[in-house]
Motif scaffolding. Structure first.
Motif, PDB file in Angstrom:
ATOM      1  N   SER A 131       0.838  -1.206   0.000  1.00 47.97           N
ATOM      2  CA  SER A 131       0.000   0.000   0.000  1.00 47.97           C
ATOM      3  C   SER A 131       0.868   1.249   0.000  1.00 47.97           C
ATOM      4  CB  SER A 131      -0.932  -0.003   1.211  1.00 47.97           C
ATOM      5  OG  SER A 131      -1.871  -1.051   1.138  1.00 47.97           O
ATOM      6  N   ALA A 132       1.901   1.249   0.828  1.00 50.09           N
ATOM      7  CA  ALA A 132       2.809   2.400   0.854  1.00 50.09           C
ATOM      8  C   ALA A 132       3.518   2.557  -0.481  1.00 50.09           C
ATOM      9  CB  ALA A 132       3.822   2.226   1.988  1.00 50.09           C
ATOM     10  N   PHE A 133       3.883   1.438  -1.093  1.00 49.81           N
ATOM     11  CA  PHE A 133       4.526   1.483  -2.405  1.00 49.81           C
ATOM     12  C   PHE A 133       3.591   2.127  -3.427  1.00 49.81           C
ATOM     13  CE2 PHE A 133       5.264  -0.356  -6.590  1.00 49.81           C
ATOM     14  CZ  PHE A 133       6.612  -0.113  -6.780  1.00 49.81           C
TER      15      PHE A 133
ATOM     16  N   SER B 162       2.141   7.140  -6.811  1.00 51.65           N
ATOM     17  CA  SER B 162       0.974   7.930  -7.230  1.00 51.65           C
ATOM     18  C   SER B 162      -0.209   7.052  -7.653  1.00 51.65           C
ATOM     19  CB  SER B 162       1.349   8.885  -8.376  1.00 51.65           C
ATOM     20  OG  SER B 162       2.364   9.779  -7.969  1.00 51.65           O
ATOM     21  N   ALA B 163      -0.370   5.931  -6.973  1.00 48.97           N
ATOM     22  CA  ALA B 163      -1.533   5.066  -7.175  1.00 48.97           C
ATOM     23  C   ALA B 163      -2.334   5.021  -5.881  1.00 48.97           C
ATOM     24  CB  ALA B 163      -1.111   3.665  -7.600  1.00 48.97           C
ATOM     25  N   GLU B 164      -3.567   4.565  -5.971  1.00 50.31           N
ATOM     26  CA  GLU B 164      -4.446   4.517  -4.805  1.00 50.31           C
ATOM     27  C   GLU B 164      -4.607   3.070  -4.342  1.00 50.31           C
ATOM     28  OE1 GLU B 164      -9.105   5.465  -3.642  1.00 50.31           O
ATOM     29  OE2 GLU B 164      -8.212   6.374  -5.439  1.00 50.31           O
ATOM     30  N   PRO B 165      -4.045   2.722  -3.177  1.00 53.87           N
ATOM     31  CA  PRO B 165      -4.193   1.347  -2.700  1.00 53.87           C
ATOM     32  C   PRO B 165      -5.598   1.074  -2.186  1.00 53.87           C
ATOM     33  CG  PRO B 165      -3.021   2.677  -1.077  1.00 53.87           C
ATOM     34  CD  PRO B 165      -3.233   3.555  -2.274  1.00 53.87           C
ATOM     35  N   VAL B 166      -6.092  -0.140  -2.460  1.00 57.62           N
ATOM     36  CA  VAL B 166      -7.400  -0.569  -1.967  1.00 57.62           C
ATOM     37  C   VAL B 166      -7.207  -1.913  -1.260  1.00 57.62           C
ATOM     38  CG1 VAL B 166      -9.800  -1.046  -2.555  1.00 57.62           C
ATOM     39  CG2 VAL B 166      -8.470   0.549  -3.957  1.00 57.62           C
ATOM     40  N   PRO B 167      -6.772  -1.903   0.003  1.00 56.14           N
ATOM     41  CA  PRO B 167      -6.559  -3.174   0.716  1.00 56.14           C
ATOM     42  C   PRO B 167      -7.881  -3.911   0.917  1.00 56.14           C
ATOM     43  CG  PRO B 167      -5.488  -1.309   1.836  1.00 56.14           C
ATOM     44  CD  PRO B 167      -6.417  -0.732   0.827  1.00 56.14           C
ATOM     45  N   LEU B 168      -7.916  -5.161   0.485  1.00 57.83           N
ATOM     46  CA  LEU B 168      -9.128  -5.963   0.621  1.00 57.83           C
ATOM     47  C   LEU B 168      -9.082  -6.867   1.842  1.00 57.83           C
ATOM     48  CD1 LEU B 168      -9.907  -6.964  -3.075  1.00 57.83           C
ATOM     49  CD2 LEU B 168     -10.721  -5.007  -1.769  1.00 57.83           C
ATOM     50  N   GLY B 169      -7.947  -6.866   2.565  1.00 57.06           N
ATOM     51  CA  GLY B 169      -7.861  -7.635   3.788  1.00 57.06           C
ATOM     52  C   GLY B 169      -7.111  -8.943   3.627  1.00 57.06           C
ATOM     53  N   LEU B 170      -7.106  -9.709   4.709  1.00 55.99           N
ATOM     54  CA  LEU B 170      -6.403 -10.991   4.739  1.00 55.99           C
ATOM     55  C   LEU B 170      -7.274 -12.101   4.179  1.00 55.99           C
ATOM     56  CD1 LEU B 170      -4.814 -10.789   8.307  1.00 55.99           C
ATOM     57  CD2 LEU B 170      -3.710 -10.340   6.114  1.00 55.99           C
ATOM     58  N   CYS B 171      -6.609 -13.078   3.585  1.00 53.42           N
ATOM     59  CA  CYS B 171      -7.315 -14.223   3.026  1.00 53.42           C
ATOM     60  C   CYS B 171      -6.641 -15.508   3.485  1.00 53.42           C
ATOM     61  CB  CYS B 171      -7.315 -14.147   1.497  1.00 53.42           C
ATOM     62  SG  CYS B 171      -8.149 -15.526   0.695  1.00 53.42           S
ATOM     63  N   ARG B 172      -7.430 -16.431   4.009  1.00 58.72           N
ATOM     64  CA  ARG B 172      -6.886 -17.726   4.401  1.00 58.72           C
ATOM     65  C   ARG B 172      -6.522 -18.534   3.152  1.00 58.72           C
ATOM     66  NH1 ARG B 172     -10.744 -20.453   5.809  1.00 58.72           N
ATOM     67  NH2 ARG B 172     -12.459 -18.972   5.587  1.00 58.72           N
TER      68      ARG B 172
ATOM     69  N   GLY C  51       5.219 -14.344  -1.242  1.00 54.21           N
ATOM     70  CA  GLY C  51       4.789 -13.989   0.105  1.00 54.21           C
ATOM     71  C   GLY C  51       5.877 -13.321   0.919  1.00 54.21           C
ATOM     72  N   HIS C  52       7.138 -13.665   0.657  1.00 53.56           N
ATOM     73  CA  HIS C  52       8.244 -13.021   1.374  1.00 53.56           C
ATOM     74  C   HIS C  52       8.305 -11.545   0.987  1.00 53.56           C
ATOM     75  CE1 HIS C  52       9.576 -16.641   3.193  1.00 53.56           C
ATOM     76  NE2 HIS C  52      10.083 -17.194   2.107  1.00 53.56           N
ATOM     77  N   THR C  53       8.345 -10.682   2.001  1.00 44.20           N
ATOM     78  CA  THR C  53       8.272  -9.246   1.750  1.00 44.20           C
ATOM     79  C   THR C  53       9.394  -8.748   0.857  1.00 44.20           C
ATOM     80  OG1 THR C  53       7.195  -8.916   3.886  1.00 44.20           O
ATOM     81  CG2 THR C  53       8.170  -6.982   2.844  1.00 44.20           C
ATOM     82  N   ALA C  54      10.623  -9.173   1.119  1.00 44.70           N
ATOM     83  CA  ALA C  54      11.748  -8.699   0.319  1.00 44.70           C
ATOM     84  C   ALA C  54      11.568  -9.074  -1.143  1.00 44.70           C
ATOM     85  CB  ALA C  54      13.056  -9.260   0.859  1.00 44.70           C
ATOM     86  N   SER C  55      11.108 -10.288  -1.392  1.00 40.20           N
ATOM     87  CA  SER C  55      10.877 -10.725  -2.772  1.00 40.20           C
ATOM     88  C   SER C  55       9.769  -9.894  -3.426  1.00 40.20           C
ATOM     89  CB  SER C  55      10.499 -12.202  -2.807  1.00 40.20           C
ATOM     90  OG  SER C  55      11.536 -13.009  -2.300  1.00 40.20           O
ATOM     91  N   ALA C  56       8.680  -9.700  -2.685  1.00 43.42           N
ATOM     92  CA  ALA C  56       7.556  -8.931  -3.231  1.00 43.42           C
ATOM     93  C   ALA C  56       7.967  -7.503  -3.550  1.00 43.42           C
ATOM     94  CB  ALA C  56       6.394  -8.936  -2.235  1.00 43.42           C
ATOM     95  N   MET C  57       8.789  -6.900  -2.703  1.00 42.18           N
ATOM     96  CA  MET C  57       9.175  -5.509  -2.917  1.00 42.18           C
ATOM     97  C   MET C  57      10.184  -5.364  -4.048  1.00 42.18           C
ATOM     98  SD  MET C  57       7.180  -3.874  -1.095  1.00 42.18           S
ATOM     99  CE  MET C  57       7.857  -2.264  -1.464  1.00 42.18           C
TER     100      MET C  57
ATOM    101  N   GLU D 265       9.542  -2.941  -7.191  1.00 41.64           N
ATOM    102  CA  GLU D 265      10.472  -1.927  -7.670  1.00 41.64           C
ATOM    103  C   GLU D 265      10.828  -2.137  -9.141  1.00 41.64           C
ATOM    104  OE1 GLU D 265      11.627   0.780  -6.312  1.00 41.64           O
ATOM    105  OE2 GLU D 265      10.957   0.554  -4.234  1.00 41.64           O
ATOM    106  N   VAL D 266      11.045  -3.388  -9.534  1.00 48.51           N
ATOM    107  CA  VAL D 266      11.538  -3.681 -10.877  1.00 48.51           C
ATOM    108  C   VAL D 266      10.415  -3.660 -11.911  1.00 48.51           C
ATOM    109  CG1 VAL D 266      12.687  -5.409 -12.321  1.00 48.51           C
ATOM    110  CG2 VAL D 266      13.468  -5.010  -9.983  1.00 48.51           C
ATOM    111  N   PHE D 267       9.264  -4.249 -11.582  1.00 53.93           N
ATOM    112  CA  PHE D 267       8.197  -4.422 -12.560  1.00 53.93           C
ATOM    113  C   PHE D 267       6.981  -3.531 -12.324  1.00 53.93           C
ATOM    114  CE2 PHE D 267      10.461  -8.490 -12.654  1.00 53.93           C
ATOM    115  CZ  PHE D 267      10.717  -8.604 -14.012  1.00 53.93           C
ATOM    116  N   LEU D 268       6.558  -3.414 -11.074  1.00 53.64           N
ATOM    117  CA  LEU D 268       5.290  -2.743 -10.811  1.00 53.64           C
ATOM    118  C   LEU D 268       5.385  -1.225 -10.848  1.00 53.64           C
ATOM    119  CD1 LEU D 268       3.808  -5.048  -8.030  1.00 53.64           C
ATOM    120  CD2 LEU D 268       3.528  -5.161 -10.512  1.00 53.64           C
ATOM    121  N   ALA D 269       6.569  -0.663 -10.569  1.00 52.79           N
ATOM    122  CA  ALA D 269       6.721   0.795 -10.676  1.00 52.79           C
ATOM    123  C   ALA D 269       6.511   1.266 -12.115  1.00 52.79           C
ATOM    124  CB  ALA D 269       8.084   1.234 -10.141  1.00 52.79           C
ATOM    125  N   PRO D 270       7.196   0.688 -13.109  1.00 52.77           N
ATOM    126  CA  PRO D 270       6.914   1.104 -14.488  1.00 52.77           C
ATOM    127  C   PRO D 270       5.505   0.737 -14.935  1.00 52.77           C
ATOM    128  CG  PRO D 270       8.486  -0.720 -14.457  1.00 52.77           C
ATOM    129  CD  PRO D 270       8.343  -0.246 -13.052  1.00 52.77           C
TER     130      PRO D 270
END
Length: 391
Positions: free
Chosen positions: A192-194, A199-209, A283-289, A293-298
């Motif tokens: 969400s912070a990313f 300049s995007a609007e995060p919409v957290p839908l919550g946790l999912c089992r 799921g690992h935060t470092a991997s997701a971030m 940075e590499v793909f989702l920012a552009p």
């Protein structure tokens, strides 16, 4: 994303959906950039400290006022920074080079050239000129020039809405105390912070089992309410990894990618449902971030209408590597690095750690890419660091 009108004070970081054309000349009148005296430049020619030019003071320009006097040969008018240069004058001599002899005479000890210390009308922008182009992401200085032109609102692209789902039976809300085997929900907040940073609007839908029906229903909700859906966790190969199965269960969903040749972040999934992109992130935060940075920012830049993302190189920092780094061929390795100033250049110091450790991101200033056709980098080698962008 469509267009919307934003007030000027809310446009920082927004992307223009059309060209901005100057409605007038800027500044619109000749103005001085220094405190001093407006004179005819030729009246100062040959002036030195030992042989200064003597000029008659015939008035003073008030701030925000149109001068009532005209500067003739041998005359000078006192003026402050930003003041309108009176007719007849074609330059301003700095006050540091002026000395009052009496109330009506000034001694000028330095020659100036015509137009010295004077901004001419339309020096910034001429009426009808394109000031900023469609697809440009507005910076603080861009907002400033719009204010200078009297623009009070701007037509911009709507911010992309990003639905974020964090999955896993072991993931609990941040306000709860984890039991053995449980972890707090880090990814919803980092992603969400990313989004906010980009300049995007995060919409957290919550946790999912780890439940097929629940994840499917949340994905369908995300597809209905957002422009893209990001699911963290459940993307690697395993019996409990449901993201891929959920994607395949929704009619019209096209799987584009299952696994990318980078480390960390290999198990990423990319799919689309119509014009909506869906990402299955590690799921690992470092991997997701790293993937972010590499793909989702552009991706977010393009989704939001920005056409200048590839031209923005201010977050690329040249540095010298502090030590040797090994790398497996066949994949791009993104190494987290700390930037240290040394001997007039940046030193890139690698930070090693497993992908499940968020501390490596907290301590890092950016990412260093090692090409898939390279088996490593050497100490002292010149590299380029993708510096993490600040808000």
């Amino acid at each position: 994303m469509g267009e919307e009108i934003a007030p000027l004070d809310k446009t920082l970081g927004r992307v223009l959906s059309g060209d901005i054309v100057s409605p007038e000349d800027l500044p619109g009148f000749p103005r001085t950039v220094v405190d001093g005296y407006a004179i005819r430049a030729k009246d100062s020619f040959g002036a030195t400290e030992s042989l200064p030019a003597l000029l008659e003071i015939v008035g003073e320009v008030g701030m925000g006022q149109v001068p009532s006097m005209t500067v003739a040969a041998g005359q000078a008018v006192k003026i402050s920074t930003g003041g309108m240069v009176p007719k007849g004058a074609d330059g301003v001599v700095m006050v540091e080079y002026c000395h009052l002899m009496d109330q009506t005479t000034v001694e000028v000890s330095r020659a100036i050239s015509p137009q010295e210390n004077v901004i001419q009308p339309d020096d910034d922008f001429k009426k009808g000129a394109v000031v900023l182009r469609k697809g440009w992401k507005l910076r603080s200085q861009d907002v400033g020039v719009l204010a200078g032109l009297g623009v009070t609102e701007v037509t911009v692209y709507r911010k992309p809405r990003v639905a974020i789902i964090s999955t896993g039976d072991e993931v609990i809300p941040v306000q709860e105390k984890p039991k053995p085997g449980q972890v707090r929900d880090i990814n919803t907040y980092t992603l969400s912070a990313f989004c906010t940073k980009e300049s995007a609007e995060p919409v957290p839908l919550g946790l999912c089992r780890d439940d097929f029906e629940q994840l499917r229903n949340m994905l369908l909700k995300g597809l209905e309410t957002a422009d893209t859906v990001w699911i963290s966790g459940g993307s690697s190969v395993g019996t409990r990894d449901l993201t891929l199965k959920v994607f395949e269960s929704i009619e019209g969903t096209e799987l584009l990618v299952h696994g990318i040749s980078i480390s960390p972040g290999k198990p990423t999934i990319i799919a689309r449902k119509g014009a909506t992109a869906v990402f299955g992130l590690p799921g690992h935060t470092a991997s997701a971030m790293v993937v972010a940075e590499v793909f989702l920012a552009p991706f977010l830049a393009r989704l939001g209408g920005e056409t200048t993302f590839g031209q923005r190189l201010q977050n690329r920092v040249p540095a010298r590597l502090s030590r040797n780094i090994e790398s497996a061929s066949g994949r791009d390795d993104f190494i987290r690095v700390r930037l240290i100033q040394g001997d007039g250049e940046w030193i890139a110091e690698p930070i090693f750690g497993k992908s499940g450790l968020i501390s490596t991101l907290v301590e890092a200033d950016g990412l260093l890419r090692i090409d898939r056709n390279t088996e490593g980098l050497y100490q002292g080698q010149q590299v380029e660091v993708m510096k993490f962008k600040q808000i």
